[in-house]
Structures are given as C-alpha cells and as structure tokens.
Motif scaffolding. Structure first.
Motif, PDB file in Angstrom:
ATOM      1  N   ALA A 100      -8.452 -61.708-101.144  1.00 48.19           N
ATOM      2  CA  ALA A 100      -8.380 -60.952-100.330  1.00 48.19           C
ATOM      3  C   ALA A 100      -7.532 -61.934 -99.583  1.00 48.19           C
ATOM      4  CB  ALA A 100      -9.045 -59.920-100.449  1.00 48.19           C
ATOM      5  N   MET A 101      -8.675 -62.625 -99.428  1.00 49.15           N
ATOM      6  CA  MET A 101      -8.220 -64.022 -98.107  1.00 49.15           C
ATOM      7  C   MET A 101      -7.047 -64.200 -98.240  1.00 49.15           C
ATOM      8  SD  MET A 101     -11.318 -66.896 -98.170  1.00 49.15           S
ATOM      9  CE  MET A 101      -9.676 -67.368 -96.663  1.00 49.15           C
ATOM     10  N   ALA A 102      -6.552 -64.637-100.159  1.00 49.87           N
ATOM     11  CA  ALA A 102      -5.157 -65.740 -99.756  1.00 49.87           C
ATOM     12  C   ALA A 102      -4.274 -64.360 -99.546  1.00 49.87           C
ATOM     13  CB  ALA A 102      -5.321 -65.391-101.711  1.00 49.87           C
ATOM     14  N   LEU A 103      -4.331 -62.748 -99.607  1.00 53.65           N
ATOM     15  CA  LEU A 103      -3.485 -61.465 -99.293  1.00 53.65           C
ATOM     16  C   LEU A 103      -3.110 -61.614 -97.903  1.00 53.65           C
ATOM     17  CD1 LEU A 103      -4.779 -59.076-102.104  1.00 53.65           C
ATOM     18  CD2 LEU A 103      -2.257 -60.036-101.887  1.00 53.65           C
ATOM     19  N   ILE A 104      -4.625 -61.977 -97.848  1.00 54.93           N
ATOM     20  CA  ILE A 104      -4.013 -61.319 -95.710  1.00 54.93           C
ATOM     21  C   ILE A 104      -3.780 -62.590 -95.238  1.00 54.93           C
ATOM     22  CG2 ILE A 104      -5.489 -61.542 -94.144  1.00 54.93           C
ATOM     23  CD1 ILE A 104      -7.628 -59.300 -95.517  1.00 54.93           C
ATOM     24  N   THR A 105      -3.805 -64.364 -95.443  1.00 56.90           N
ATOM     25  CA  THR A 105      -3.957 -65.242 -95.540  1.00 56.90           C
ATOM     26  C   THR A 105      -2.277 -65.018 -95.477  1.00 56.90           C
ATOM     27  OG1 THR A 105      -4.126 -67.046 -97.005  1.00 56.90           O
ATOM     28  CG2 THR A 105      -5.368 -66.742 -95.124  1.00 56.90           C
ATOM     29  N   ARG A 123       4.337 -62.997-106.847  1.00 59.27           N
ATOM     30  CA  ARG A 123       3.059 -63.450-107.006  1.00 59.27           C
ATOM     31  C   ARG A 123       2.713 -62.427-105.716  1.00 59.27           C
ATOM     32  NH1 ARG A 123       3.843 -69.964-105.764  1.00 59.27           N
ATOM     33  NH2 ARG A 123       6.041 -69.918-106.519  1.00 59.27           N
ATOM     34  N   LEU A 124       3.034 -61.882-104.689  1.00 62.85           N
ATOM     35  CA  LEU A 124       2.276 -60.808-104.013  1.00 62.85           C
ATOM     36  C   LEU A 124       2.561 -60.056-104.289  1.00 62.85           C
ATOM     37  CD1 LEU A 124       4.088 -61.242-100.304  1.00 62.85           C
ATOM     38  CD2 LEU A 124       2.088 -61.890-101.078  1.00 62.85           C
ATOM     39  N   THR A 125       3.082 -59.639-105.200  1.00 63.98           N
ATOM     40  CA  THR A 125       2.610 -58.414-105.705  1.00 63.98           C
ATOM     41  C   THR A 125       1.632 -58.757-107.220  1.00 63.98           C
ATOM     42  OG1 THR A 125       4.885 -57.525-106.150  1.00 63.98           O
ATOM     43  CG2 THR A 125       3.584 -56.511-107.128  1.00 63.98           C
ATOM     44  N   SER A 126       1.494 -60.253-107.946  1.00 66.80           N
ATOM     45  CA  SER A 126       1.000 -59.964-108.923  1.00 66.80           C
ATOM     46  C   SER A 126      -0.477 -60.244-108.238  1.00 66.80           C
ATOM     47  CB  SER A 126       0.947 -60.987-109.676  1.00 66.80           C
ATOM     48  OG  SER A 126       1.204 -62.169-108.677  1.00 66.80           O
ATOM     49  N   PHE A 127      -0.914 -60.820-106.786  1.00 71.11           N
ATOM     50  CA  PHE A 127      -2.068 -60.883-106.600  1.00 71.11           C
ATOM     51  C   PHE A 127      -2.768 -59.855-105.749  1.00 71.11           C
ATOM     52  CE2 PHE A 127      -4.228 -64.611-105.490  1.00 71.11           C
ATOM     53  CZ  PHE A 127      -3.682 -65.328-106.654  1.00 71.11           C
ATOM     54  N   LEU A 128      -2.049 -58.899-106.092  1.00 72.26           N
ATOM     55  CA  LEU A 128      -2.323 -57.254-105.355  1.00 72.26           C
ATOM     56  C   LEU A 128      -3.101 -56.583-106.397  1.00 72.26           C
ATOM     57  CD1 LEU A 128      -2.251 -55.624-103.279  1.00 72.26           C
ATOM     58  CD2 LEU A 128      -0.388 -54.139-103.641  1.00 72.26           C
ATOM     59  N   ILE A 167       0.596 -61.492-118.389  1.00 73.11           N
ATOM     60  CA  ILE A 167       1.440 -60.615-118.824  1.00 73.11           C
ATOM     61  C   ILE A 167       2.449 -60.035-117.424  1.00 73.11           C
ATOM     62  CG2 ILE A 167       2.337 -58.229-120.430  1.00 73.11           C
ATOM     63  CD1 ILE A 167       0.233 -59.081-121.944  1.00 73.11           C
ATOM     64  N   ILE A 168       1.099 -59.339-116.833  1.00 69.22           N
ATOM     65  CA  ILE A 168       1.452 -59.359-115.276  1.00 69.22           C
ATOM     66  C   ILE A 168       2.355 -60.027-114.302  1.00 69.22           C
ATOM     67  CG2 ILE A 168       0.108 -58.095-113.320  1.00 69.22           C
ATOM     68  CD1 ILE A 168      -1.566 -56.848-114.696  1.00 69.22           C
ATOM     69  N   GLU A 169       1.469 -60.920-114.610  1.00 66.43           N
ATOM     70  CA  GLU A 169       2.616 -61.988-114.340  1.00 66.43           C
ATOM     71  C   GLU A 169       4.194 -62.422-114.237  1.00 66.43           C
ATOM     72  OE1 GLU A 169       1.151 -64.189-111.894  1.00 66.43           O
ATOM     73  OE2 GLU A 169       2.711 -65.203-111.757  1.00 66.43           O
ATOM     74  N   PHE A 170       4.211 -62.471-115.322  1.00 63.06           N
ATOM     75  CA  PHE A 170       5.754 -62.581-115.946  1.00 63.06           C
ATOM     76  C   PHE A 170       6.086 -61.540-115.568  1.00 63.06           C
ATOM     77  CE2 PHE A 170       8.188 -60.584-119.104  1.00 63.06           C
ATOM     78  CZ  PHE A 170       9.482 -62.326-119.156  1.00 63.06           C
ATOM     79  N   SER A 171       5.765 -59.608-115.633  1.00 61.84           N
ATOM     80  CA  SER A 171       6.239 -59.128-115.592  1.00 61.84           C
ATOM     81  C   SER A 171       6.937 -58.435-114.830  1.00 61.84           C
ATOM     82  CB  SER A 171       5.495 -58.155-116.235  1.00 61.84           C
ATOM     83  OG  SER A 171       4.667 -57.631-115.559  1.00 61.84           O
ATOM     84  N   VAL A 172       5.928 -59.269-113.090  1.00 63.40           N
ATOM     85  CA  VAL A 172       6.327 -58.912-112.135  1.00 63.40           C
ATOM     86  C   VAL A 172       7.167 -60.283-111.052  1.00 63.40           C
ATOM     87  CG1 VAL A 172       4.848 -59.849-109.999  1.00 63.40           C
ATOM     88  CG2 VAL A 172       4.320 -57.999-111.361  1.00 63.40           C
ATOM     89  N   GLN A 173       7.446 -60.719-112.059  1.00 61.51           N
ATOM     90  CA  GLN A 173       7.984 -62.469-111.552  1.00 61.51           C
ATOM     91  C   GLN A 173       9.634 -61.630-112.125  1.00 61.51           C
ATOM     92  OE1 GLN A 173       8.027 -65.345-109.796  1.00 61.51           O
ATOM     93  NE2 GLN A 173       5.262 -65.569-109.991  1.00 61.51           N
ATOM     94  N   LEU A 178      10.921 -63.380-104.433  1.00 59.12           N
ATOM     95  CA  LEU A 178      11.293 -64.013-103.135  1.00 59.12           C
ATOM     96  C   LEU A 178      10.910 -65.167-102.641  1.00 59.12           C
ATOM     97  CD1 LEU A 178      11.759 -60.805 -99.815  1.00 59.12           C
ATOM     98  CD2 LEU A 178      13.982 -63.221-100.524  1.00 59.12           C
ATOM     99  N   HIS A 179       9.484 -65.104-103.317  1.00 61.68           N
ATOM    100  CA  HIS A 179       8.504 -66.458-103.406  1.00 61.68           C
ATOM    101  C   HIS A 179       8.847 -67.840-103.407  1.00 61.68           C
ATOM    102  CE1 HIS A 179       4.734 -68.043-102.504  1.00 61.68           C
ATOM    103  NE2 HIS A 179       4.372 -67.000-102.196  1.00 61.68           N
ATOM    104  N   GLN A 180       9.170 -68.754-102.510  1.00 65.32           N
ATOM    105  CA  GLN A 180       8.934 -69.980-103.152  1.00 65.32           C
ATOM    106  C   GLN A 180       8.761 -70.757-104.646  1.00 65.32           C
ATOM    107  OE1 GLN A 180       6.660 -72.349-100.490  1.00 65.32           O
ATOM    108  NE2 GLN A 180       8.497 -72.560 -98.572  1.00 65.32           N
TER     109      GLN A 180
END
Lengths: 237, 221
Positions: A100-105, A123-128, A167-173, A178-180
């Motif tokens: 949650a901290m990573a998402l908010i910051t 990355r945002l989406t896979s963190f969610l 797999i989630i990470e890869f599929s979302v990527q 847009l992320h760096q």
C-alpha cells in the motif's frame, strides 16, 4: 536455522536480538531520511526525486515479503512447522502495508511527473494485484477457525500466488507499459548517480530491517497470545 | 475411469435438472453483457473495441457463480468423504469436477458468446479469435476456480471470499483472452492466443493436484 524454529528458543533469541534490531533500524532511518532530504534535487525530476527514497524501498520490501511468506508457507507445509506458519501469517499484513505504501507514494510521485495519480502501467497494476493477493491471503486466514487447517489452506494459497506472480507480472508488462525501465539492477552498472544511490541503499536496508523488526514483534505477540489462550483453556477445564 | 465418468455424469445431471446452475450462469452472463451499453453508451465503434474485454470479464464473473458449490454440497452431506474412499483419489475427484464445471459453464458460455458479440458490434473478423480464446481460456478459469473452491471449502460464507482469492489470479487469462480478440479488431498480430494457450495448459495440468491438496487438508483431522 531450523534449530531456532523451536518457539521457546525463538522467544529467547528474539528477546535478546530485538533491542539491537530496533536501534539499528532507527539509526539507519535517521541517516537515510537525513540524506534523502539533503541530496541536491534531480535535474529532471526536481524535488520529487526525494519520493523515490521512500517509494522504491517500500516496493522492494513488498516483493521480498511475499517471497518470505511463500518460503515460510512451503516450510510450514513440508516440515509441518508451527513457527513457519506463524511467520507466514504475520508477514502478510506487513507485506500488504508495504505494498500500500509503494502504491500511495508511487501515485503521489506520478501526479507531478505523469500529471495523474494513476496510470494503468505495468508495475503499478501488478502491485495492485499483489495487494489483492495479500488481502486474499489475510482473509483466508481469518475465515478458517481451525488454526492448523487455516495455516495449510493459506500456505497452499501463498504458493499458488507465488507461482502466479511472475505470470501476472509478465502479462501485465505485456499488456502495457509507461513506467521507466530498470535503472538500478542492470548490467553495466546503475544508471542513477551515486549521489542518489547512497541514500536509496541506506533506505532499502532500513526498510528491510523495519520489516524484520516488526515481523519479530508480531510473531512474539502471536506466540504469547496462543500461550495465553491455551493457558486460559487449561485453567477453565 | 468408470468412477470418474460416473461422478461426471452425476454432476452434469444435477446441474441440468430443475434448480441447476447451468442455465443460471448463462442468463447471468447475458445480463451482465446487456447491462454494459447502459453504462458506457451505445456508440458502435466503442462497443466493438470493448466487446472482447466485456465478454471475457462477464464470462469470468459467470464462472464464479456456481463455483463455491463445486465441492461444498458434497462436503456438507458427506458425499465427499465417500468419494475420497473410491479408487478415484482426490486428484481424480478434482479432475472430474473441473471437467464437469467447464461443461456446465465454460462450454455453454463459449457457445452463446458470438450472439452477445453480435449485440456489441464485434467485427466479423474477430469471431474466430473470440471463440478460440474462450475455448482455450475458460478451462483454465474452471481449473484455477476449483483450487480456490477447495481452499474455501470449510468456510461457511466461502462464496464471498472466493472471488477475492480468485480474481487477481485470473488477470493473465483475461489479459491474453481479451488481448487475442482485440488484436483481431485492430488487425494486428500480438501472439496473445499462444500465451493464453501456454498459461491454460500449465494451469489445467497443475490444478487437479493443487485442488486435491486443498481437499485433503479440509478433510483431515
């Protein structure tokens, strides 16, 4: 390692280690935060670069916490070790908190940099999704009353999640990004300058120590709670 | 094998008789898709682009409907204990249940999906991709769903918890399933169908064992 998995021995050892761990965490946070606010602003990102020092370590610890939870779950399932079950259980809320901290910051950084709090970037989406995995794990623990059964069910879920995360990470990527790109762990050395690297490194260690300090406190509390409960049951019968 | 066939036939019979879940899931699927244009407007171009994604999300939601009862009815009336004693083993029970669930929900959903795609103005060139992606992807939804259903077996309100456990794990299936359809709408080649096939194959292969482990821990003690 497993020798310390005996709850009694864990209580003794953690009692001795905890003050040092707390002290080290506090000192590292003091140094890291001081450096974070005193480094010169970045030529591109300006002052917002300081958010990186609280954001990136939170994201690292959030992922590490899931790895730790999955490993503890595996040990709990295979070796039937109660302490491993407790460790996995207590790591989950911490992992959710760091996620949650990573998402908010991250979204606070995104507002000035991307012009919006949220973008559906990889990355945002896979963190969610990671956040939801943590929530599901915690909810499953809370829903099953039988402790042994809850531990095993949650462990299976944690392992399913661990297999799925890449797999989630890869599929979302694949889906969008847009992320760096990676700028620190890459062959040919880090891209960001040493001025920013040091505070980031110190903050990363501070966050990691904070995670383990809180984890040990939580495990100790859980063990004491269980002892109290069984003592109360013993005296009432 | 005969035991598995018997279990499968029994589950299909229960699902298709009065009060069964087969028709309900289909109706739910159609209702969700119908509701969408009311939410986002009826612009045909917009609907054509979102059709694949909407049908995929609605299909996943429709799959959730009967999922919590997949093992629970047998667990509550003691049938699961008897099945566990049969030569099937937990892995066999899990496999039969997954196949039954797919035949009851996944397959009918796939069959009526083109009809709903027609309502959403999906371009004709995308129909094969829609059918193929649902045909490949929905078994994975049933497979992963059965593992989640087995994990929440002993929880009284397990049906509420199940979506929270399952939906984040299904993100890749939806991404590649809907991605395969969108590729045909945009007339590009993105290989989504192959990723979907790979994920589906691995999920289907592993989930009977994971489901069996979850069933075992719920029946032990």
């Amino acid at each position: 390692m497993l020798a310390y998995a005996n709850p009694q021995r864990f209580m003794e050892l953690s009692h001795r280690v905890l003050p040092w761990l707390c002290g080290a965490t506090a000192v590292l946070f003091a140094v890291g935060l001081y450096l974070s606010v005193t480094v010169p602003p970045d030529y591109q990102q300006g002052e917002t670069v300081r958010i990186m020092f609280v954001h990136v370590p939170a994201a690292w610890v959030a992922m590490m916490a899931y790895g730790f939870m999955a490993l503890a779950s595996l040990i709990g399932l295979v070796n039937r070790h109660p302490l491993a079950d407790v460790a996995a259980k207590e790591a989950a809320p911490l992992g959710a908190l760091f996620t949650a901290m990573a998402l908010i910051t991250g979204s606070l950084w995104g507002r000035p940099m991307w012009g919006t709090y949220w973008v559906w970037d990889g990355r945002l989406t896979s963190f969610l999704l990671l956040f939801f995995l943590y929530l599901g794990y915690i909810a499953l623990w809370n829903a099953i009353e039988n402790e042994v059964r809850a531990a095993r069910a949650a462990a299976v879920l944690a392992l399913i999640g661990a297999v799925n995360l890449p797999i989630i990470e890869f599929s979302v990527q694949w889906w969008t990004t847009l992320h760096q790109g990676e700028s620190i762990f890459r062959s040919g050395g880090p891209l960001i300058s040493a001025v920013f690297l040091w505070p980031l490194f110190i903050m990363a260690v501070a966050y990691t120590l904070l995670f383990f300090t809180l984890l040990i406190v939580r495990i100790r509390t859980e063990i004491l709670e269980r002892r109290t409960r069984s003592a109360a049951l013993g005296s009432s019968s | 094998m005969r035991a598995a066939a018997a279990l499968l036939a029994r589950d299909l019979r229960i699902a298709t008789r009065a009060g069964g879940s087969a028709v309900l899931a289909l109706a739910f699927f159609a209702a969700v898709v119908t509701l969408l244009p009311f939410g986002i407007g009826s612009d045909p171009k917009l609907l054509a682009r979102v059709a694949g994604g909407v049908i995929w999300v609605a299909a996943v939601l429709a799959n959730l409907l009967g999922l919590d009862r997949l093992f629970q009815a047998d667990y509550e009336d003691g049938n699961l204990d008897l099945l566990a004693l049969s030569p099937l083993g937990f892995e066999g029970i899990a496999a039969a249940k997954i196949v039954a669930h797919w035949l009851i929900t996944g397959l009918p959903l796939t069959v009526i999906a083109p009809l709903l795609a027609l309502l959403l103005n999906l371009p004709p060139s995308a129909y094969p991709a829609l059918l193929l992606s649902l045909l490949i992807g929905t078994p994975a939804v049933s497979a992963l769903g059965s593992a989640a259903a087995a994990l929440t077996l002993s929880i009284r309100r397990g049906g509420l918890l199940l979506p929270l456990l399952l939906l984040p794990l299904l993100a890749p299936v939806v991404i590649f399933g809907a991605g395969a359809v969108l590729a045909q709408v945009d007339r590009v080649e993105n290989g989504a169908i192959w990723f979907l096939a790979a994920i589906s194959a691995v999920t289907i292969l592993l989930s009977p064992f994971v489901t069996a482990a979850a069933l075992r821990l719920n029946l032990s003690d």
